[in-house]
Scaffold this motif. Structure first.
Motif, mmCIF file in Angstrom:
data_model
loop_
_atom_site.group_PDB
_atom_site.id
_atom_site.type_symbol
_atom_site.label_atom_id
_atom_site.label_comp_id
_atom_site.label_asym_id
_atom_site.label_seq_id
_atom_site.Cartn_x
_atom_site.Cartn_y
_atom_site.Cartn_z
ATOM 1 N N UNK A 139 43.635 46.738 39.630
ATOM 2 C CA UNK A 139 42.394 46.237 39.408
ATOM 3 C C UNK A 139 42.039 46.052 37.759
ATOM 4 N N UNK A 140 41.164 45.187 37.316
ATOM 5 C CA UNK A 140 40.654 44.908 35.984
ATOM 6 C C UNK A 140 40.494 46.437 35.358
ATOM 7 N N UNK A 141 40.696 46.585 34.112
ATOM 8 C CA UNK A 141 40.376 47.908 33.581
ATOM 9 C C UNK A 141 39.367 47.504 32.425
ATOM 10 N N UNK A 142 38.473 48.373 32.034
ATOM 11 C CA UNK A 142 37.726 48.296 30.690
ATOM 12 C C UNK A 142 38.652 47.928 29.490
ATOM 13 N N UNK A 143 38.161 47.012 28.911
ATOM 14 C CA UNK A 143 38.977 46.448 27.656
ATOM 15 C C UNK A 143 40.015 45.305 27.786
ATOM 16 N N UNK A 144 40.162 45.033 29.299
ATOM 17 C CA UNK A 144 41.138 43.952 29.546
ATOM 18 C C UNK A 144 40.515 42.383 28.857
ATOM 19 N N UNK A 145 41.238 41.555 28.547
ATOM 20 C CA UNK A 145 40.712 40.276 28.448
ATOM 21 C C UNK A 145 40.958 39.571 29.565
ATOM 22 N N UNK A 146 39.744 38.775 30.124
ATOM 23 C CA UNK A 146 40.127 38.324 31.427
ATOM 24 C C UNK A 146 39.725 36.898 31.585
ATOM 25 N N UNK A 147 40.366 35.894 32.314
ATOM 26 C CA UNK A 147 39.779 34.651 32.455
ATOM 27 C C UNK A 147 39.413 34.679 33.993
ATOM 28 N N UNK A 148 38.385 33.961 34.317
ATOM 29 C CA UNK A 148 37.785 34.010 35.439
ATOM 30 C C UNK A 148 36.853 32.904 35.759
ATOM 31 N N UNK B 257 49.042 32.874 14.364
ATOM 32 C CA UNK B 257 48.199 33.307 15.470
ATOM 33 C C UNK B 257 49.042 33.788 16.529
ATOM 34 N N UNK B 258 50.346 33.432 16.585
ATOM 35 C CA UNK B 258 51.330 33.669 17.841
ATOM 36 C C UNK B 258 51.554 35.057 17.903
ATOM 37 N N UNK B 259 51.544 35.478 19.181
ATOM 38 C CA UNK B 259 51.821 36.868 19.266
ATOM 39 C C UNK B 259 50.868 37.603 20.369
ATOM 40 N N UNK B 260 51.154 38.890 20.787
ATOM 41 C CA UNK B 260 50.175 39.594 21.790
ATOM 42 C C UNK B 260 48.753 40.158 21.081
ATOM 43 N N UNK B 261 47.649 40.008 21.840
ATOM 44 C CA UNK B 261 46.430 40.429 21.525
ATOM 45 C C UNK B 261 45.971 41.691 21.900
ATOM 46 N N UNK C 109 46.939 37.509 27.743
ATOM 47 C CA UNK C 109 47.757 38.844 26.839
ATOM 48 C C UNK C 109 48.508 38.241 25.849
ATOM 49 N N UNK C 110 48.623 36.791 25.649
ATOM 50 C CA UNK C 110 49.465 36.245 24.546
ATOM 51 C C UNK C 110 49.002 35.037 23.906
ATOM 52 N N UNK C 111 49.017 34.803 22.839
ATOM 53 C CA UNK C 111 48.961 33.557 22.080
ATOM 54 C C UNK C 111 50.135 32.978 21.933
ATOM 55 N N UNK C 112 50.755 31.918 22.564
ATOM 56 C CA UNK C 112 51.844 31.302 22.369
ATOM 57 C C UNK C 112 52.007 30.222 21.412
ATOM 58 N N UNK C 113 50.677 29.420 20.932
ATOM 59 C CA UNK C 113 50.546 28.542 19.800
ATOM 60 C C UNK C 113 49.304 28.451 19.414
ATOM 61 N N UNK D 167 43.416 28.491 20.136
ATOM 62 C CA UNK D 167 44.497 29.304 20.508
ATOM 63 C C UNK D 167 45.101 28.894 21.686
ATOM 64 N N UNK D 168 46.235 28.817 21.981
ATOM 65 C CA UNK D 168 46.701 28.519 23.339
ATOM 66 C C UNK D 168 47.193 29.615 24.117
ATOM 67 N N UNK D 169 46.862 30.161 25.104
ATOM 68 C CA UNK D 169 47.020 31.472 25.503
ATOM 69 C C UNK D 169 48.014 31.568 26.635
ATOM 70 N N UNK D 170 48.521 32.491 27.241
ATOM 71 C CA UNK D 170 49.083 32.727 28.374
ATOM 72 C C UNK D 170 48.276 33.876 29.368
#
Length: 303
Positions: free
Chosen positions: A144-153, A298-302, A287-291, A119-122
């Protein structure tokens, strides 16, 4: 910083290229181009004077070479021409990926079924605040980050690596994971059984559930063959805030930190093993799979 670390830090490379090409562009606009103009004016004055003498002597002078002479002198050197043309493009890319959106590629199966390998994500770079590029220092607070967020770190053990997981605990939360079920601040998280998930690569099935993480519903996987306890956690900073037993663990998230877990719960090395993620390591919200070149569906918001 080692050469290998620099080469692995695309943001730093992009920053250096932006500065280098920007300096060349600036010097050309405000210095080199003026020197070329002065040189061209001198050459044209000599050209005109020479042709004036020829005409005074009755010789018919050919002025067709005047414009060619001027163009040759004013022409940018190749290294300046390329730097000047690349600068606005590099600067735009640097701004977009530093302050707005940055692309990432999913390298592992730790976030299946939400995100799969390839998955290529934004990633939204501003939703958690504006940060200075390269040093990643926050200068403006937004959310601030919320529970349930998918986060890159940035991986706490090696900040040169980018990780992606789901936020399970925010500062002050007491997280209990017992028999593969989450409890947050004493409140049990609800689970709904779904059809088993088929791993097409390994031709195996995993139990799939819809997990409602304090209002944020998403899918997770459990491997019935894997134990509930955490095997050999690292002695990470503030590990005394966590207690482990054969049924799972309990952790209290310290201020300014977050507890992260992969959606593929039994196939994810996450905060259970290497500890809490400090705020300064946050990159942004995925927030989004762009390819996905293997599966364009797979393209779309998750989220």
């Amino acid at each position: 910083m080692s050469l290998q670390a620099i080469l692995g830090n695309f943001a730093l490379i992009l920053f250096i290229l932006t500065i280098a090409t920007g300096i060349i562009w600036f010097l050309d606009v405000f210095h080199f181009s003026r020197l070329r103009r002065v040189k061209a004016d001198q050459a044209l004055a000599e050209f005109d004077a020479r042709h004036a003498r020829l005409r005074a002597d009755g010789v018919k002078a050919d002025d067709s070479g005047r414009s060619r002479l001027e163009a040759e002198i004013l022409r940018q050197p190749t290294w300046i021409e390329y730097s000047g043309s690349f600068f606005p493009v590099i600067a735009l890319v640097f701004f977009l990926r530093s302050f707005l959106y940055e692309p990432f590629k999913i390298p592992s199966s730790s976030m299946v079924p939400t995100l799969v390998i390839g998955d290529l994500i934004l990633v939204n770079k501003f939703t958690y605040g504006i940060r200075l590029p390269v040093i990643n220092k926050k200068i403006i607070d937004i959310n601030d980050p919320q529970r349930g967020d998918v986060m890159v770190f940035k991986f706490p053990k090696d900040p040169s690596l980018d990780y992606i997981k789901r936020v399970v605990g925010v500062p002050g939360d007491k997280i209990t994971y017992k028999n593969k079920r989450l409890t947050v601040n004493g409140k049990e998280i609800s689970y709904q059984s779904l059809s088993d998930y088929l791993d097409e690569e390994h031709l195996s099935y995993s139990k799939q559930y819809a997990e409602n993480l304090t209002g944020m519903q998403h899918k997770i996987l459990n491997d019935e063959r894997a134990p509930a306890y955490v095997q050999n956690p690292d002695p990470f900073p503030m590990h005394e805030r966590c207690t482990y037993n054969l049924e799972g663990f309990t952790c209290t998230v310290p201020a300014g930190h977050y507890f992260m877990m992969g959606d593929n719960r039994d196939n994810s090395l996450d905060s259970r093993y290497w500890g809490f993620v400090p705020d300064e390591n946050i990159v942004g919200k995925a927030f989004f799979v762009w390819m996905n070149f293997g599966n364009i569906r797979r393209i779309g918001s998750f989220q």
